[in-house]
Design a protein around this motif. Structure first.
Motif, PDB file in Angstrom:
ATOM      1  N   ILE A 175      -3.342  -4.342  15.105  1.00 56.78           N
ATOM      2  CA  ILE A 175      -2.106  -4.548  14.355  1.00 56.78           C
ATOM      3  C   ILE A 175      -2.323  -3.989  12.957  1.00 56.78           C
ATOM      4  CG2 ILE A 175      -0.456  -6.224  13.467  1.00 56.78           C
ATOM      5  CD1 ILE A 175      -1.310  -8.122  15.683  1.00 56.78           C
ATOM      6  N   VAL A 176      -1.435  -3.111  12.522  1.00 57.82           N
ATOM      7  CA  VAL A 176      -1.541  -2.487  11.209  1.00 57.82           C
ATOM      8  C   VAL A 176      -0.450  -3.054  10.321  1.00 57.82           C
ATOM      9  CG1 VAL A 176      -1.562  -0.339   9.907  1.00 57.82           C
ATOM     10  CG2 VAL A 176      -2.448  -0.380  12.261  1.00 57.82           C
ATOM     11  N   LEU A 177      -0.845  -3.690   9.249  1.00 58.47           N
ATOM     12  CA  LEU A 177       0.113  -4.248   8.295  1.00 58.47           C
ATOM     13  C   LEU A 177       0.325  -3.221   7.190  1.00 58.47           C
ATOM     14  CD1 LEU A 177       1.533  -7.015   8.294  1.00 58.47           C
ATOM     15  CD2 LEU A 177      -0.147  -7.780   6.614  1.00 58.47           C
ATOM     16  N   GLY A 178       1.409  -2.477   7.284  1.00 57.61           N
ATOM     17  CA  GLY A 178       1.705  -1.435   6.314  1.00 57.61           C
ATOM     18  C   GLY A 178       1.889  -0.091   6.970  1.00 57.61           C
ATOM     19  N   GLY A 179       3.038   0.552   6.677  1.00 54.11           N
ATOM     20  CA  GLY A 179       3.361   1.829   7.303  1.00 54.11           C
ATOM     21  C   GLY A 179       3.312   2.998   6.338  1.00 54.11           C
ATOM     22  N   GLY A 180       2.384   2.943   5.373  1.00 54.47           N
ATOM     23  CA  GLY A 180       2.159   4.087   4.502  1.00 54.47           C
ATOM     24  C   GLY A 180       1.200   5.070   5.139  1.00 54.47           C
ATOM     25  N   PRO A 181       0.745   6.075   4.390  1.00 55.48           N
ATOM     26  CA  PRO A 181      -0.134   7.099   4.973  1.00 55.48           C
ATOM     27  C   PRO A 181      -1.396   6.542   5.618  1.00 55.48           C
ATOM     28  CG  PRO A 181       0.722   7.845   2.871  1.00 55.48           C
ATOM     29  CD  PRO A 181       1.150   6.419   3.013  1.00 55.48           C
ATOM     30  N   ILE A 182      -2.083   5.599   4.964  1.00 54.15           N
ATOM     31  CA  ILE A 182      -3.311   5.057   5.547  1.00 54.15           C
ATOM     32  C   ILE A 182      -3.019   4.353   6.862  1.00 54.15           C
ATOM     33  CG2 ILE A 182      -5.182   3.387   5.229  1.00 54.15           C
ATOM     34  CD1 ILE A 182      -5.021   3.943   2.229  1.00 54.15           C
ATOM     35  N   GLY A 183      -1.993   3.499   6.855  1.00 52.81           N
ATOM     36  CA  GLY A 183      -1.656   2.755   8.061  1.00 52.81           C
ATOM     37  C   GLY A 183      -1.241   3.652   9.207  1.00 52.81           C
ATOM     38  N   VAL A 243      -5.615 -12.350  16.529  1.00 51.28           N
ATOM     39  CA  VAL A 243      -4.747 -12.581  15.378  1.00 51.28           C
ATOM     40  C   VAL A 243      -3.299 -12.431  15.824  1.00 51.28           C
ATOM     41  CG1 VAL A 243      -4.880 -10.151  14.682  1.00 51.28           C
ATOM     42  CG2 VAL A 243      -4.271 -11.890  12.997  1.00 51.28           C
ATOM     43  N   THR A 244      -2.429 -13.276  15.294  1.00 44.88           N
ATOM     44  CA  THR A 244      -1.008 -13.224  15.625  1.00 44.88           C
ATOM     45  C   THR A 244      -0.202 -13.117  14.344  1.00 44.88           C
ATOM     46  OG1 THR A 244      -1.342 -14.588  17.601  1.00 44.88           O
ATOM     47  CG2 THR A 244       0.912 -14.394  16.753  1.00 44.88           C
ATOM     48  N   VAL A 245       0.675 -12.119  14.293  1.00 44.79           N
ATOM     49  CA  VAL A 245       1.559 -11.937  13.148  1.00 44.79           C
ATOM     50  C   VAL A 245       2.949 -12.411  13.556  1.00 44.79           C
ATOM     51  CG1 VAL A 245       2.561 -10.305  11.518  1.00 44.79           C
ATOM     52  CG2 VAL A 245       0.208  -9.971  12.335  1.00 44.79           C
ATOM     53  N   HIS A 246       3.404 -13.448  12.885  1.00 38.85           N
ATOM     54  CA  HIS A 246       4.734 -13.988  13.145  1.00 38.85           C
ATOM     55  C   HIS A 246       5.754 -13.275  12.266  1.00 38.85           C
ATOM     56  CE1 HIS A 246       3.378 -17.412  15.645  1.00 38.85           C
ATOM     57  NE2 HIS A 246       2.276 -17.320  14.909  1.00 38.85           N
ATOM     58  N   LEU A 247       6.900 -12.940  12.852  1.00 36.92           N
ATOM     59  CA  LEU A 247       7.920 -12.158  12.171  1.00 36.92           C
ATOM     60  C   LEU A 247       9.130 -13.018  11.833  1.00 36.92           C
ATOM     61  CD1 LEU A 247       7.615  -8.987  14.409  1.00 36.92           C
ATOM     62  CD2 LEU A 247       6.411  -9.511  12.275  1.00 36.92           C
ATOM     63  N   PRO A 248       9.965 -12.587  10.896  1.00 36.81           N
ATOM     64  CA  PRO A 248      11.093 -13.409  10.449  1.00 36.81           C
ATOM     65  C   PRO A 248      12.103 -13.742  11.538  1.00 36.81           C
ATOM     66  CG  PRO A 248      10.648 -11.677   8.861  1.00 36.81           C
ATOM     67  CD  PRO A 248       9.804 -11.384  10.064  1.00 36.81           C
ATOM     68  N   ASP A 249      12.219 -12.896  12.568  1.00 36.18           N
ATOM     69  CA  ASP A 249      13.201 -13.158  13.620  1.00 36.18           C
ATOM     70  C   ASP A 249      12.694 -14.157  14.662  1.00 36.18           C
ATOM     71  OD1 ASP A 249      11.326 -11.704  15.018  1.00 36.18           O
ATOM     72  OD2 ASP A 249      12.678 -10.051  15.542  1.00 36.18           O
ATOM     73  N   SER A 251       9.970 -13.797  16.500  1.00 38.28           N
ATOM     74  CA  SER A 251       9.046 -13.160  17.435  1.00 38.28           C
ATOM     75  C   SER A 251       7.659 -13.074  16.807  1.00 38.28           C
ATOM     76  CB  SER A 251       9.535 -11.762  17.816  1.00 38.28           C
ATOM     77  OG  SER A 251       9.564 -10.917  16.678  1.00 38.28           O
ATOM     78  N   ALA A 252       6.711 -12.636  17.611  1.00 35.96           N
ATOM     79  CA  ALA A 252       5.341 -12.544  17.129  1.00 35.96           C
ATOM     80  C   ALA A 252       4.629 -11.386  17.814  1.00 35.96           C
ATOM     81  CB  ALA A 252       4.590 -13.844  17.365  1.00 35.96           C
ATOM     82  N   VAL A 253       3.642 -10.838  17.135  1.00 35.45           N
ATOM     83  CA  VAL A 253       2.812  -9.773  17.687  1.00 35.45           C
ATOM     84  C   VAL A 253       1.377 -10.281  17.720  1.00 35.45           C
ATOM     85  CG1 VAL A 253       1.992  -7.407  17.431  1.00 35.45           C
ATOM     86  CG2 VAL A 253       4.334  -8.001  16.738  1.00 35.45           C
ATOM     87  N   ALA A 254       0.785 -10.308  18.904  1.00 36.58           N
ATOM     88  CA  ALA A 254      -0.587 -10.785  19.063  1.00 36.58           C
ATOM     89  C   ALA A 254      -1.506  -9.595  19.290  1.00 36.58           C
ATOM     90  CB  ALA A 254      -0.683 -11.757  20.228  1.00 36.58           C
ATOM     91  N   GLY A 255      -2.612  -9.566  18.580  1.00 37.48           N
ATOM     92  CA  GLY A 255      -3.574  -8.484  18.727  1.00 37.48           C
ATOM     93  C   GLY A 255      -4.990  -8.988  18.598  1.00 37.48           C
ATOM     94  N   THR A 256      -5.926  -8.062  18.737  1.00 37.09           N
ATOM     95  CA  THR A 256      -7.341  -8.430  18.609  1.00 37.09           C
ATOM     96  C   THR A 256      -7.880  -8.181  17.207  1.00 37.09           C
ATOM     97  OG1 THR A 256      -8.000  -6.218  19.365  1.00 37.09           O
ATOM     98  CG2 THR A 256      -7.784  -7.957  21.039  1.00 37.09           C
ATOM     99  N   HIS A 257      -7.267  -7.241  16.485  1.00 34.07           N
ATOM    100  CA  HIS A 257      -7.748  -6.883  15.150  1.00 34.07           C
ATOM    101  C   HIS A 257      -6.544  -6.649  14.238  1.00 34.07           C
ATOM    102  CE1 HIS A 257     -11.181  -5.943  17.719  1.00 34.07           C
ATOM    103  NE2 HIS A 257     -11.959  -5.953  16.641  1.00 34.07           N
ATOM    104  N   LEU A 258      -6.751  -6.919  12.959  1.00 33.35           N
ATOM    105  CA  LEU A 258      -5.713  -6.711  11.954  1.00 33.35           C
ATOM    106  C   LEU A 258      -6.245  -5.780  10.874  1.00 33.35           C
ATOM    107  CD1 LEU A 258      -2.940  -7.479  10.663  1.00 33.35           C
ATOM    108  CD2 LEU A 258      -4.154  -9.338   9.488  1.00 33.35           C
ATOM    109  N   LEU A 259      -5.524  -4.687  10.642  1.00 35.23           N
ATOM    110  CA  LEU A 259      -5.826  -3.772   9.550  1.00 35.23           C
ATOM    111  C   LEU A 259      -4.772  -3.950   8.467  1.00 35.23           C
ATOM    112  CD1 LEU A 259      -7.181  -1.319   8.153  1.00 35.23           C
ATOM    113  CD2 LEU A 259      -5.687   0.161   9.549  1.00 35.23           C
ATOM    114  N   VAL A 260      -5.195  -4.296   7.274  1.00 35.51           N
ATOM    115  CA  VAL A 260      -4.274  -4.434   6.149  1.00 35.51           C
ATOM    116  C   VAL A 260      -4.267  -3.109   5.390  1.00 35.51           C
ATOM    117  CG1 VAL A 260      -3.745  -5.673   4.027  1.00 35.51           C
ATOM    118  CG2 VAL A 260      -4.697  -6.900   5.981  1.00 35.51           C
TER     119      VAL A 260
END
Length: 448
Positions: A175-183, A243-249, A251-260
């Motif tokens: 799961i990538v938190l951030g949609g800029g160039p690095i992400g 790791v699970t990222v919960h969203l405002p709507d 829903s949730a996204v479950a993954g094994t790794h989180l990249l900030v």
């Protein structure tokens, strides 16, 4: 504390900008002290540009094995050794490291001190038990990954660009938190190397770039299986099995790794700027057009100066500082000729004004020239017809160029030259380009 060391120039930070200043000044005969608390080469060599491009190269080879059918080559499922791909990353860093090493700079006559630095007065710095008194100082201390204040983020393990290249086991679902160039770059690299990938971006992915060209890149990633959720902020993050990222709507996204990958922040607290009379804010150290801080003996460049955060910007600013600090020349930086590239496949490149910015500034005087890669014969031969070039033109001169397509980072360099030298489109139209090359797309735009 030993006797003070005197120098013409004291550079704090041995990343790309600091190294450029130190090398240039030393070769011009200045007495230079270079201070670095971490690894020589800074972020670019160790955790940024170099490792990311090396990992993207490995991913490109994996992807090529799956896309040969239209050329008469049977696709194959790549057998990916993720640890070996990281070995390639490490080998690339190791091959470049001698150029940035302490030994090389000491060979140039630079005194290198490996310790944290802090101002103790407006013209003195202390580092590793040594006090340095210099005619001029340059702050090239870079930036760190910004960690957004998402509830729960401190309770889960997460990766940043400083740690992801040490990962030896392939993430099952990144799961990538951030949609800029690095992400976005890391999303494509890991997808091509076999990971499931979801990108969560609070606003528009690749939001700094022209929306039309950015859309080409985002469509390519989605076609490869990267899930990109835009206009979606993380509401909270929970741990457990992964790791699970919960969203405002809800829903949730479950993954094994989180990249900030949510941007960068400049950290100046440890530098003792107050003792030196240097002002700084949340975005970096305050500088004027000559890159001088509020202490006229001290300059700041690169990420520390709070502007565009690119290695080549720091290198360009190093030249400005050398002319000003050593020779007293009225050198000033400009930013209209600075390009940047997102090294996805296809690549995304920008120089100068985007279309929307150019319309805001120039109104009816603006002409936008569009040339799709589908009109380029080499792109047709390569089967790479996705993407386009847009050139923003005012009174016959380019003021910006946006490009998405194969080799965009190489092709945009002609527009960087044109804008830096204030060339007219007629100069580019008069260029003879070899046939068939992707570079003909630039001539086609000028000839239009």
């Amino acid at each position: 504390m030993t006797a003070p060391v005197t120098a013409d120039l004291c550079v704090i930070g041995a990343g790309s900008g600091g190294l450029s200043v130190a090398a240039g000044a030393a070769q011009l005969g200045a007495r230079v002290v270079l201070i670095e608390a971490g690894a020589m080469g800074g972020d670019c060599l160790n955790t940024g540009c170099v490792p990311s491009k090396a990992l993207l190269a490995a991913a490109k080879h994996a992807h090529a094995m799956t896309t040969g059918r239209r050329f008469g080559v049977a696709p194959a499922i790549p057998q990916i050794d993720f640890a070996a791909a990281k070995d390639h990353v490490a080998a690339t860093i190791a091959a470049i490291a001698p150029h940035d090493s302490q030994e090389r700079f000491e060979g140039l006559g630079v005194q290198v001190i490996r310790a944290p630095a802090r101002f103790v007065s407006p013209r003195e710095v202390a580092a590793g038990g040594t006090r340095i008194r210099a005619r001029r100082f340059v702050l090239a201390t870079g930036s760190r990954p910004a960690i957004p204040p998402v509830p729960g983020i401190d309770s889960v393990p997460y990766l940043t660009n400083e740690t992801i290249f040490d990962l030896r086991t392939r993430p099952e679902h990144l799961i990538v938190l951030g949609g800029g160039p690095i992400g976005i770059e890391m999303a494509q690299a890991h997808r091509r190397l076999g990971s499931e990938v979801t990108v969560i971006e609070a606003e528009r992915a690749l939001g700094r770039d022209d929306p039309e060209t950015a859309a080409v890149v985002l469509a390519a990633l989605r076609a490869e299986g990267v899930v990109i959720r835009e206009q979606t902020a993380a509401a909270r993050i929970a741990g457990g099995a992964g790791v699970t990222v919960h969203l405002p709507d809800g829903s949730a996204v479950a993954g094994t790794h989180l990249l900030v990958a949510a941007g960068r922040q400049v950290e100046t607290e440890a530098l003792g700027l107050t003792e030196a009379g240097i002002k700084a804010g949340p975005k970096g150290i305050a500088v004027d057009a000559r890159l001088r801080t509020t202490n006229r003996r001290v300059y700041a460049i690169g990420d520390a100066a709070g502007g565009l955060q690119f290695t080549h910007v720091a290198g360009y600013q190093a030249g400005v500082v050398i002319r000003s600090a050593l020779f007293g020349m009225p050198a000033r930086q400009r930013t209209d000729h600075i390009p940047w590239v997102t090294y996805t496949d296809p690549e995304l490149a920008q120089i100068g004004l985007t279309e929307s910015a150019a319309r805001d500034r120039h109104g009816a005087r603006l002409e936008v020239v569009r040339v799709p890669f589908s009109q380029n014969d080499r792109a047709r031969a390569e089967g790479r017809t996705e993407g386009l070039l847009k050139v923003m033109v005012v009174r016959g001169r380019p003021v910006g160029a946006s490009m998405a397509g194969p080799g965009a980072g190489e092709l945009v360099q002609l527009w960087a030259l044109a804008i830096a030298a204030r060339l007219k489109m007629s100069a580019i139209a008069g260029m003879v380009a070899p046939y068939p090359t992707l570079g003909e797309i630039n001539k086609a735009a000028a000839s239009a």
